[in-house]
Scaffold this motif. Structure first.
Motif, PDB file in Angstrom:
ATOM      1  N   PRO B 142       0.788  -1.243   0.000  1.00  0.00           N
ATOM      2  CA  PRO B 142       0.000   0.000   0.000  1.00  0.00           C
ATOM      3  C   PRO B 142       0.818   1.291   0.000  1.00  0.00           C
ATOM      4  CG  PRO B 142       0.018  -0.973   2.180  1.00  0.00           C
ATOM      5  CD  PRO B 142       0.760  -1.917   1.305  1.00  0.00           C
ATOM      6  N   TYR B 143       2.146   1.211   0.146  1.00  0.00           N
ATOM      7  CA  TYR B 143       2.890   2.445   0.387  1.00  0.00           C
ATOM      8  C   TYR B 143       3.929   2.787  -0.684  1.00  0.00           C
ATOM      9  CZ  TYR B 143       1.057   1.728   5.085  1.00  0.00           C
ATOM     10  OH  TYR B 143       0.236   1.536   6.150  1.00  0.00           O
ATOM     11  N   GLY B 190       6.067  -7.744   0.070  1.00  0.00           N
ATOM     12  CA  GLY B 190       5.418  -8.388   1.201  1.00  0.00           C
ATOM     13  C   GLY B 190       5.956  -9.767   1.493  1.00  0.00           C
ATOM     14  N   GLN B 191       6.561 -10.387   0.494  1.00  0.00           N
ATOM     15  CA  GLN B 191       7.070 -11.742   0.701  1.00  0.00           C
ATOM     16  C   GLN B 191       8.582 -11.774   0.809  1.00  0.00           C
ATOM     17  OE1 GLN B 191       5.499 -13.947  -2.563  1.00  0.00           O
ATOM     18  NE2 GLN B 191       3.419 -13.939  -1.762  1.00  0.00           N
ATOM     19  N   GLU B 211       6.426   7.369  -2.867  1.00  0.00           N
ATOM     20  CA  GLU B 211       5.291   7.118  -1.990  1.00  0.00           C
ATOM     21  C   GLU B 211       4.048   6.961  -2.853  1.00  0.00           C
ATOM     22  OE1 GLU B 211       7.145   9.924  -1.795  1.00  0.00           O
ATOM     23  OE2 GLU B 211       7.929  10.171   0.228  1.00  0.00           O
ATOM     24  N   LYS B 212       3.223   5.983  -2.496  1.00  0.00           N
ATOM     25  CA  LYS B 212       1.999   5.785  -3.260  1.00  0.00           C
ATOM     26  C   LYS B 212       0.932   6.796  -2.862  1.00  0.00           C
ATOM     27  CE  LYS B 212       1.803   1.033  -4.666  1.00  0.00           C
ATOM     28  NZ  LYS B 212       1.246  -0.301  -4.542  1.00  0.00           N
ATOM     29  N   LEU B 213       0.883   7.081  -1.560  1.00  0.00           N
ATOM     30  CA  LEU B 213      -0.264   7.862  -1.068  1.00  0.00           C
ATOM     31  C   LEU B 213      -0.329   9.268  -1.674  1.00  0.00           C
ATOM     32  CD1 LEU B 213       0.055   6.707   2.618  1.00  0.00           C
ATOM     33  CD2 LEU B 213      -1.519   5.844   0.921  1.00  0.00           C
ATOM     34  N   ARG B 269       6.475   7.216   8.614  1.00  0.00           N
ATOM     35  CA  ARG B 269       6.539   7.813   7.289  1.00  0.00           C
ATOM     36  C   ARG B 269       5.198   7.821   6.575  1.00  0.00           C
ATOM     37  NH1 ARG B 269      10.981   8.635   4.304  1.00  0.00           N
ATOM     38  NH2 ARG B 269      12.208   7.090   5.403  1.00  0.00           N
ATOM     39  N   PHE B 270       4.405   6.780   6.811  1.00  0.00           N
ATOM     40  CA  PHE B 270       3.228   6.635   5.953  1.00  0.00           C
ATOM     41  C   PHE B 270       1.883   6.816   6.661  1.00  0.00           C
ATOM     42  CE2 PHE B 270       6.373   3.895   3.649  1.00  0.00           C
ATOM     43  CZ  PHE B 270       6.505   4.729   2.558  1.00  0.00           C
TER      44      PHE B 270
END
Lengths: 242, 740
Positions: B142-143, B190-191, B211-213, B269-270
């Motif tokens: 997500p980030y 994630g893995q 950053e994705k957000l 950070r996120f």
């Protein structure tokens, strides 16, 4: 004698090579350059003389070389129909080359050139240290040789620094464009600029060393490059760009 | 350090021995462009953009300034034709495999490649050829947004991952032109063990990792950057808040910070979206007839003043309680507690989670003199051995955890004591898994074995402590066998642990707060303190005792009196009926983790007059008569004291929301409503007052804090702060070796 010669030049099964009959029997490096210190000129003359004495219908040519006489492995004699090179050939080897290799198809292993460390092609001599280059015979296009060598090195580059990773890649692409007739008139300047950067600014000496042979090829065969660039013509007739 | 002299661009330049050419040039304000170089990372010299000409007599060569050591008498030219040509060509090469979609690129404005292209006037590459086309944003996290097409392979992300965060997730794959940044086997983040701390994002000079957000939510040049302090844990990380208008767009690393050197964790950070949520409280809300009515501050404070006056008149001042939050600034905490003590006259002051830290606070203060970590976080890098009591460190204090990992990477040995180690398995030299609750017994066992084996620092013990004989006799029956049966560890493990403690010096001991809000174990604190005392590891660089305060300003709350020392647990009074009015300031004990479910239920059942100040209409606020909107950390000025006693300055990044009130003004108006005088103080004046009134704070002022931060105690304006406590002696005199 003449019959023997015709018989032995049939395709050599054990080597698995199909030798084109139109190719010369032998080529000698530096056959037309009496100034070279390695004695290739004398070797050329010696081969010619011995063939005449033995009444061989020997097709002897000068190889396509870029040489300064500093390779330390010469003189080279190539056998285009077998795809082999003999190295450090002495005057004394002449009768054996003619009798054993040409007539009987035997390979003289003591003087056979085996250098697997350089590249994957056996029809090319490329002395890294002295920047000497030699092909089997004159049917090779030196621009293609340059393209082959730089692409060979592109796969060896580790990819860490920009001058090497992208420099070699773009250098290969410019040379490929030359072989295909797509390159602009400033291609040689572009190559020069790339090579300067790769030599001066790279992280290690790999890019510089890899580009040295390109410098040598351009130095010795500039007219071939110019022919590709200006006249869109491949002097060796290899590049199918027209 | 000896000085060397060299000539750069014809100017005589003085540099320190061991400097690179780049460092020497920067000291002389001579610009050398860099791309893969970053001061926070070890050099990589992969971009070659920093090449300069080194002149040696009649010939010269290009060398990379970021790594080439400066030497005495060196002659350097940084902007000759040859150098400029090389740099331009390198940029052209990079741009020949870089999409030129600067118009829509998210990094525009902070893109280092763009800046360099501008500096050297490169519009587009004269070279063309094959370019990469990797999938954009292939990773489902997500980030972190991946766009390897824009990657210039400076390898900063790899270095950040392995050298700063010590996570070793990112690496390079393949070679030559096909080289790319990848995880092991190309797995998704994630893995592959990624902690999503985004350090790679912070260091990416282009838009390859971002950053994705905040994508598409603002241009970099429209954002204003404000240096502030993270309120999420006690590490006190300094970061930059990037805001536009009233919105916090993103949080970026600030590499000049001494507390965290630019490192941040995932949450820091996120996780800031709550600051931008539209349902934040905007005006005071008064409960009328079962529903909420929006009221003005004047009316709310009038109501509040009347009500408190009535309560005091009816039940006495001690019927009022004040529950503060350890994520309030020192200034707010000081003002509130002083107001409660002087204006109301109640001793019932507490802050959320005070019980967690109380054992450490009391024991350290009583036996040593000061609280908090004895050494700086950064000082862990000087340790030769580290004992980690509890592997939840990466969850509670990620930046301290990162420092531990860095220390291990630098050569320190790590002993982890935890029943089930979650993290640090790879870093630990020795893992001990005592039964839960027997950690103190284990440390006491180590103490006993060290004393019985005469393997302690006798000179330190003689010089600085008393009571060694008593400790000896108290521990006489503590054989390793008895400890082994109590803790469930093997004799061999214990013997190795004893050897570990005896062999490593300086040895530091790190103990994060227990998970789930349970307090520190008193026995463990005593035992750990004894261990560091008898091994002589206090007051030296690389040693020390690091009990980590749980919240952003827990230490400040204790130091500024946001507790009732004799009887700290305020919420325990709820059931007794003594409290008639309770103020919960910017803390929701019901909704968040600092209060047990019993206490939340008690709050609901007690039916007392409740005032809540918070960002949102929280669970506790639902029970309140009056709800006041609070200001988040991003909108206020103040100071936090982090785990290593470092006081750092928060600055407002966003203009304070209309409808919120600075605590100083709030208290002034409240006092006026009660018919009393109370000075109206702004944050600066409050800090000055604190510095005047509290001994250890005397040397602290706004100007000094602007320059980075100061480690408490700081006795006078010239005092440089105290990175390491007790280097000379203990303020409380000889330390008694106590055994409990």
């Amino acid at each position: 004698m003449a019959e023997l010669l015709t018989r032995t030049t049939k395709p050599q099964k054990p080597l698995g090579l199909v030798t084109p009959f139109e190719k010369p029997h032998l080529t000698v490096c530096g056959g037309h350059q009496p100034e070279l210190p390695c004695g290739s000129f004398a070797l050329y003359a010696g081969l010619k003389k011995e063939a005449e004495r033995l009444q061989f219908p020997l097709q002897l040519e000068t190889a396509k070389i870029g040489c300064r006489g500093t390779c330390g492995k010469g003189p080279f004699v190539s056998l285009p129909r077998l795809g082999l090179f003999y190295q450090q050939v002495q005057i004394g080897h002449i009768p054996y080359i003619l009798k054993e290799t040409l007539l009987q198809g035997k390979i003289l292993f003591p003087i056979l050139r085996l250098d697997h460390l350089q590249s994957v092609r056996s029809d090319l001599i490329w002395e890294k240290k002295s920047e000497c280059i030699m092909t089997l015979d004159s049917s090779y296009c030196m621009v293609q040789m340059a393209r082959y060598l730089i692409q060979f090195h592109a796969e060896e580059s580790c990819g860490k620094c920009v001058p090497c990773r992208l420099g070699i890649k773009r250098l290969g692409e410019v040379i490929e464009a030359i072989t295909q007739g797509r390159a602009g008139g400033s291609a040689l300047q572009e190559i020069e600029a790339l090579i300067t950067l790769m030599t001066q600014a790279a992280y290690c000496s790999f890019a510089g060393k890899a580009s040295k042979i390109i410098v040598a090829i351009i130095h010795y065969f500039r007219e071939e490059f110019e022919a590709h660039l200006r006249e869109k013509r491949c002097p060796a007739g290899v590049c199918g760009m027209m | 350090m000896s000085k060397i002299h060299l000539t750069i661009n014809g100017r005589a330049v003085e540099a320190d021995a061991g400097d690179t050419i780049l460092a020497a040039a920067r000291k002389a304000d001579i610009r050398i462009p860099t791309l893969c170089f970053h001061p926070a990372l070890p050099p990589e010299e992969s971009c070659r953009l920093c090449v300069v000409e080194m002149v040696r007599g009649r010939w010269s060569s290009l060398v990379a300034a970021c790594v080439y050591p400066a030497r005495e008498g060196m002659v350097i030219e940084t902007d000759t034709d040859q150098v400029i040509k090389a740099r331009k060509y390198i940029l052209e090469l990079i741009l020949s495999d870089h999409p030129l979609d600067c118009l829509t690129c998210n990094a525009a404005g902070s893109c280092e490649l763009m800046d360099l292209a501008y500096e050297y006037g490169i519009k587009e590459s004269s070279l063309s050829g094959q370019t990469h086309s990797y999938p954009v944003d292939p990773d489902p996290n997500p980030y972190i947004h991946w766009d390897l097409n824009k990657c210039i392979l400076c390898r900063r992300c790899i270095r950040a991952c392995s050298e700063m965060q010590c996570a070793h997730v990112l690496t390079k794959a393949d070679r030559g032109f096909n080289q790319r940044i990848s995880t092991a086997f190309g797995n998704i983040l994630g893995q592959s063990g990624c902690e999503l701390d985004g350090q790679c994002v912070a260091l990416c000079p282009v838009d390859a990792l971002s950053e994705k957000l905040p994508r598409g939510r603002g241009r970099n040049w429209e954002m204003s950057k404000t240096r502030s302090v993270c309120p999420l844990c006690g590490c006190g990380c300094v970061f930059d808040l990037n805001s536009q208008d009233r919105e916090l767009i993103k949080i970026t690393s600030n590499f000049s910070s001494p507390a965290n050197q630019g490192a941040l964790c995932r949450q820091g950070r996120f996780e800031y979206a709550y600051l931008n949520q539209p349902d934040r409280l905007k005006t005071p809300l008064l409960k009328q007839g079962g529903g909420w009515t929006e009221v003005s501050w004047e009316k709310a404070l009038e109501f509040l003043a009347d009500k408190t006056k009535t309560l005091i008149a009816q039940y006495g001042p001690e019927s009022l309680g004040l529950m503060l939050s350890p994520v309030l600034t020192n200034e707010e905490l000081y003002l509130w507690q002083k107001f409660a003590r002087t204006v109301w006259g109640t001793p019932h002051i507490d802050h959320a989670g005070s019980a967690i830290w109380a054992p450490v606070q009391e024991i350290l203060n009583q036996r040593l003199g000061f609280t908090g970590m004895t050494n700086s976080t950064d000082d862990l890098l000087n340790s030769s051995g580290i004992i980690l009591l509890g592997s939840q460190l990466m969850e509670t204090h990620p930046i301290v955890g990162i420092k531990v990992r860095q220390a291990v990477q630098k050569g320190a040995r790590l002993l982890v004591i935890d029943e089930v180690p979650r993290t640090f398995r790879r870093q630990a030299e020795l893992l001990l898994g005592p039964k839960p609750g027997t950690e103190a017994a284990l440390i006491q066992g180590l103490l006993g074995a060290l004393i019985q084996g005469q393997r302690y620092d006798a000179s330190f013990v003689d010089r600085q402590t008393t009571g060694i004989e008593r400790l000896k006799s108290a521990l006489a029956d503590r054989t390793l066998e008895s400890v082994a049966s109590e803790t469930g560890l093997t004799m061999r493990d214990l013997q190795e642990a004893v050897d570990f403690v005896a062999q490593h010096r300086p040895l530091s001991l790190v103990c994060p707060p227990p998970l789930g809000g349970t307090p520190f174990d008193r026995k463990l604190v005593q035992a750990a303190l004894n261990l560091q005392l008898i091994t002589g590891n206090l007051g030296i660089a690389g040693g020390g005792l690091a009990f980590l305060a749980p919240k952003a300003n827990t230490l400040g709350a204790w130091e500024l009196g946001a507790v009732n020392p004799g009887n700290p647990e305020l919420l325990a009074h709820l059931g007794t009926g003594k409290l008639k009015g309770l103020f919960l300031i910017a803390e929701d004990p019901a909704g968040r983790s600092h209060c047990s479910p019993d206490q939340a239920a008690a709050l609901k059942a007690s039916g007392i007059f409740l005032v809540v100040q918070d960002l949102f209409l929280s669970e506790a606020a639902e029970q309140a008569e009056l709800v006041l909107p609070a200001r988040p950390y991003s909108e206020k000025q103040g100071t936090f004291m982090n785990v290593e006693r470092r006081l750092q300055l928060l600055k407002p990044s966003i203009p304070s929301s209309p409808g919120t009130l600075w605590t100083g003004d709030l208290l002034h108006q409240l006092a006026a409503g009660m018919g009393l005088a109370w000075p109206q103080m702004n944050p600066d004046q409050t800090l000055e007052t604190i510095a005047r009134e509290i001994p250890g704070w005397t040397g602290i002022n706004r100007t000094r804090l602007e320059q980075g931060g100061l480690q408490w105690p700081c006795a006078n304006p010239d005092h440089p702060g105290t990175p390491i406590l007790y280097t000379e002696e203990f303020p409380a005199g000889l330390v008694r070796l106590e055994f409990t």
